[in-house]
Design a protein around this motif. Structure first.
Motif, short mmCIF file in Angstrom:
data_model
loop_
_atom_site.label_atom_id
_atom_site.label_comp_id
_atom_site.label_asym_id
_atom_site.label_seq_id
_atom_site.Cartn_x
_atom_site.Cartn_y
_atom_site.Cartn_z
N ALA A 248 34.61 37.76 34.18
CA ALA A 248 34.53 38.02 34.86
C ALA A 248 35.07 39.21 35.70
O ALA A 248 35.88 39.32 35.54
CB ALA A 248 34.58 36.75 36.59
N LEU A 249 34.60 39.51 36.91
CA LEU A 249 35.67 41.89 36.94
C LEU A 249 35.81 41.09 38.23
O LEU A 249 35.51 40.83 39.32
CB LEU A 249 34.63 42.44 36.39
N PHE A 250 36.87 42.73 38.96
CA PHE A 250 37.72 43.04 39.56
C PHE A 250 35.89 43.13 40.75
O PHE A 250 34.86 43.80 40.91
CB PHE A 250 38.14 44.16 39.77
N ASN A 251 35.76 42.48 41.79
CA ASN A 251 35.09 42.32 42.73
C ASN A 251 33.62 41.51 43.35
O ASN A 251 32.97 41.01 43.67
CB ASN A 251 34.43 43.79 43.51
N GLY B 7 42.45 45.79 32.57
CA GLY B 7 41.32 46.36 32.83
C GLY B 7 39.85 45.75 33.80
O GLY B 7 38.82 45.89 33.90
N GLN B 8 40.97 45.29 34.85
CA GLN B 8 39.98 44.61 36.14
C GLN B 8 39.21 43.69 35.44
O GLN B 8 38.06 43.36 35.90
CB GLN B 8 39.28 45.84 36.51
N LYS C 117 35.45 35.06 45.85
CA LYS C 117 35.57 36.67 45.39
C LYS C 117 36.88 37.09 44.60
O LYS C 117 37.76 36.67 44.45
CB LYS C 117 36.10 37.71 46.76
N VAL C 118 36.73 37.51 43.85
CA VAL C 118 37.83 38.29 42.92
C VAL C 118 38.92 39.41 43.42
O VAL C 118 38.04 40.06 42.99
CB VAL C 118 37.36 38.65 41.19
N TYR C 119 39.31 39.17 43.42
CA TYR C 119 40.06 40.60 43.89
C TYR C 119 41.17 41.12 43.00
O TYR C 119 41.26 40.35 42.16
CB TYR C 119 41.47 39.49 45.39
N TYR C 120 41.78 42.31 42.99
CA TYR C 120 42.54 42.82 42.54
C TYR C 120 43.37 41.83 41.70
O TYR C 120 43.85 42.21 40.38
CB TYR C 120 43.20 43.83 43.15
#
Length: 169
Positions: free
Chosen positions: A99-102, A48-49, A39-42
């Protein structure tokens, strides 16, 4: 007595569920591919996340370590008892999409080729999409892993190469 039995059974069931979930932390081997999810975390992202580009090297490292764990190859034992350290010699990556946050990311790893002293792994990071039919390719690349000793001399890695996963096709 009935209440104690119910509590004991519930605790045993919960431990079984917990144990099964822990076993899944290292991903799965499907055919000649290792699949590892994260999972991508903050903390992985910039303002820009968007995932910071060097984090993919960390993600790929986690996937390779998890693959070795699944194959019961203990890197601590290799270092302590066999004087073998596995290090990255070369990394060649291509970024396709961010890839982006979350996001949930799937790392796929497979053997590109194996030699006596090195392993070259092809790895791809995908945005895992349950809704869409196809996952989105984010990053792809090859990583060459070399076995060295404490004096930084190249060593043979026969123990690892014995695994079916690391056999050249």
């Amino acid at each position: 007595n009935k209440l104690i039995l119910q509590i004991l059974l519930k605790n045993k069931f919960m431990k079984l569920i917990f144990k099964n979930n822990l076993q899944n932390l290292d991903g799965t081997i499907q055919g000649n591919e290792h699949h590892y999810y994260l999972k991508v975390y903050y903390e992985d992202t910039d303002a820009g996340q968007i995932v910071y580009h060097t984090n993919y090297l960390k993600y790929f490292e986690r996937a390779r370590t998890s693959l070795l764990n699944l194959l019961n190859i203990d890197q601590v034992d290799l270092r302590k008892n066999h004087n073998i350290n596995l290090v990255v010699r070369k990394a060649d990556l291509m970024w396709h999409k961010p890839a982006l946050f979350n996001d949930t990311i799937l790392i796929k790893s497979c053997l590109k080729y194996a030699k006596n002293t090195s392993i070259t792994i092809y790895q791809q990071a995908y945005r895992f999409c349950e809704i869409k039919e196809k996952d989105e390719l984010l990053v792809s690349g090859t990583i060459q892993i070399v076995a060295i000793n404490k004096e930084f001399k190249v060593k043979r890695i026969n123990k690892i190469l014995k695994s079916k996963f690391f056999q050249n096709k």
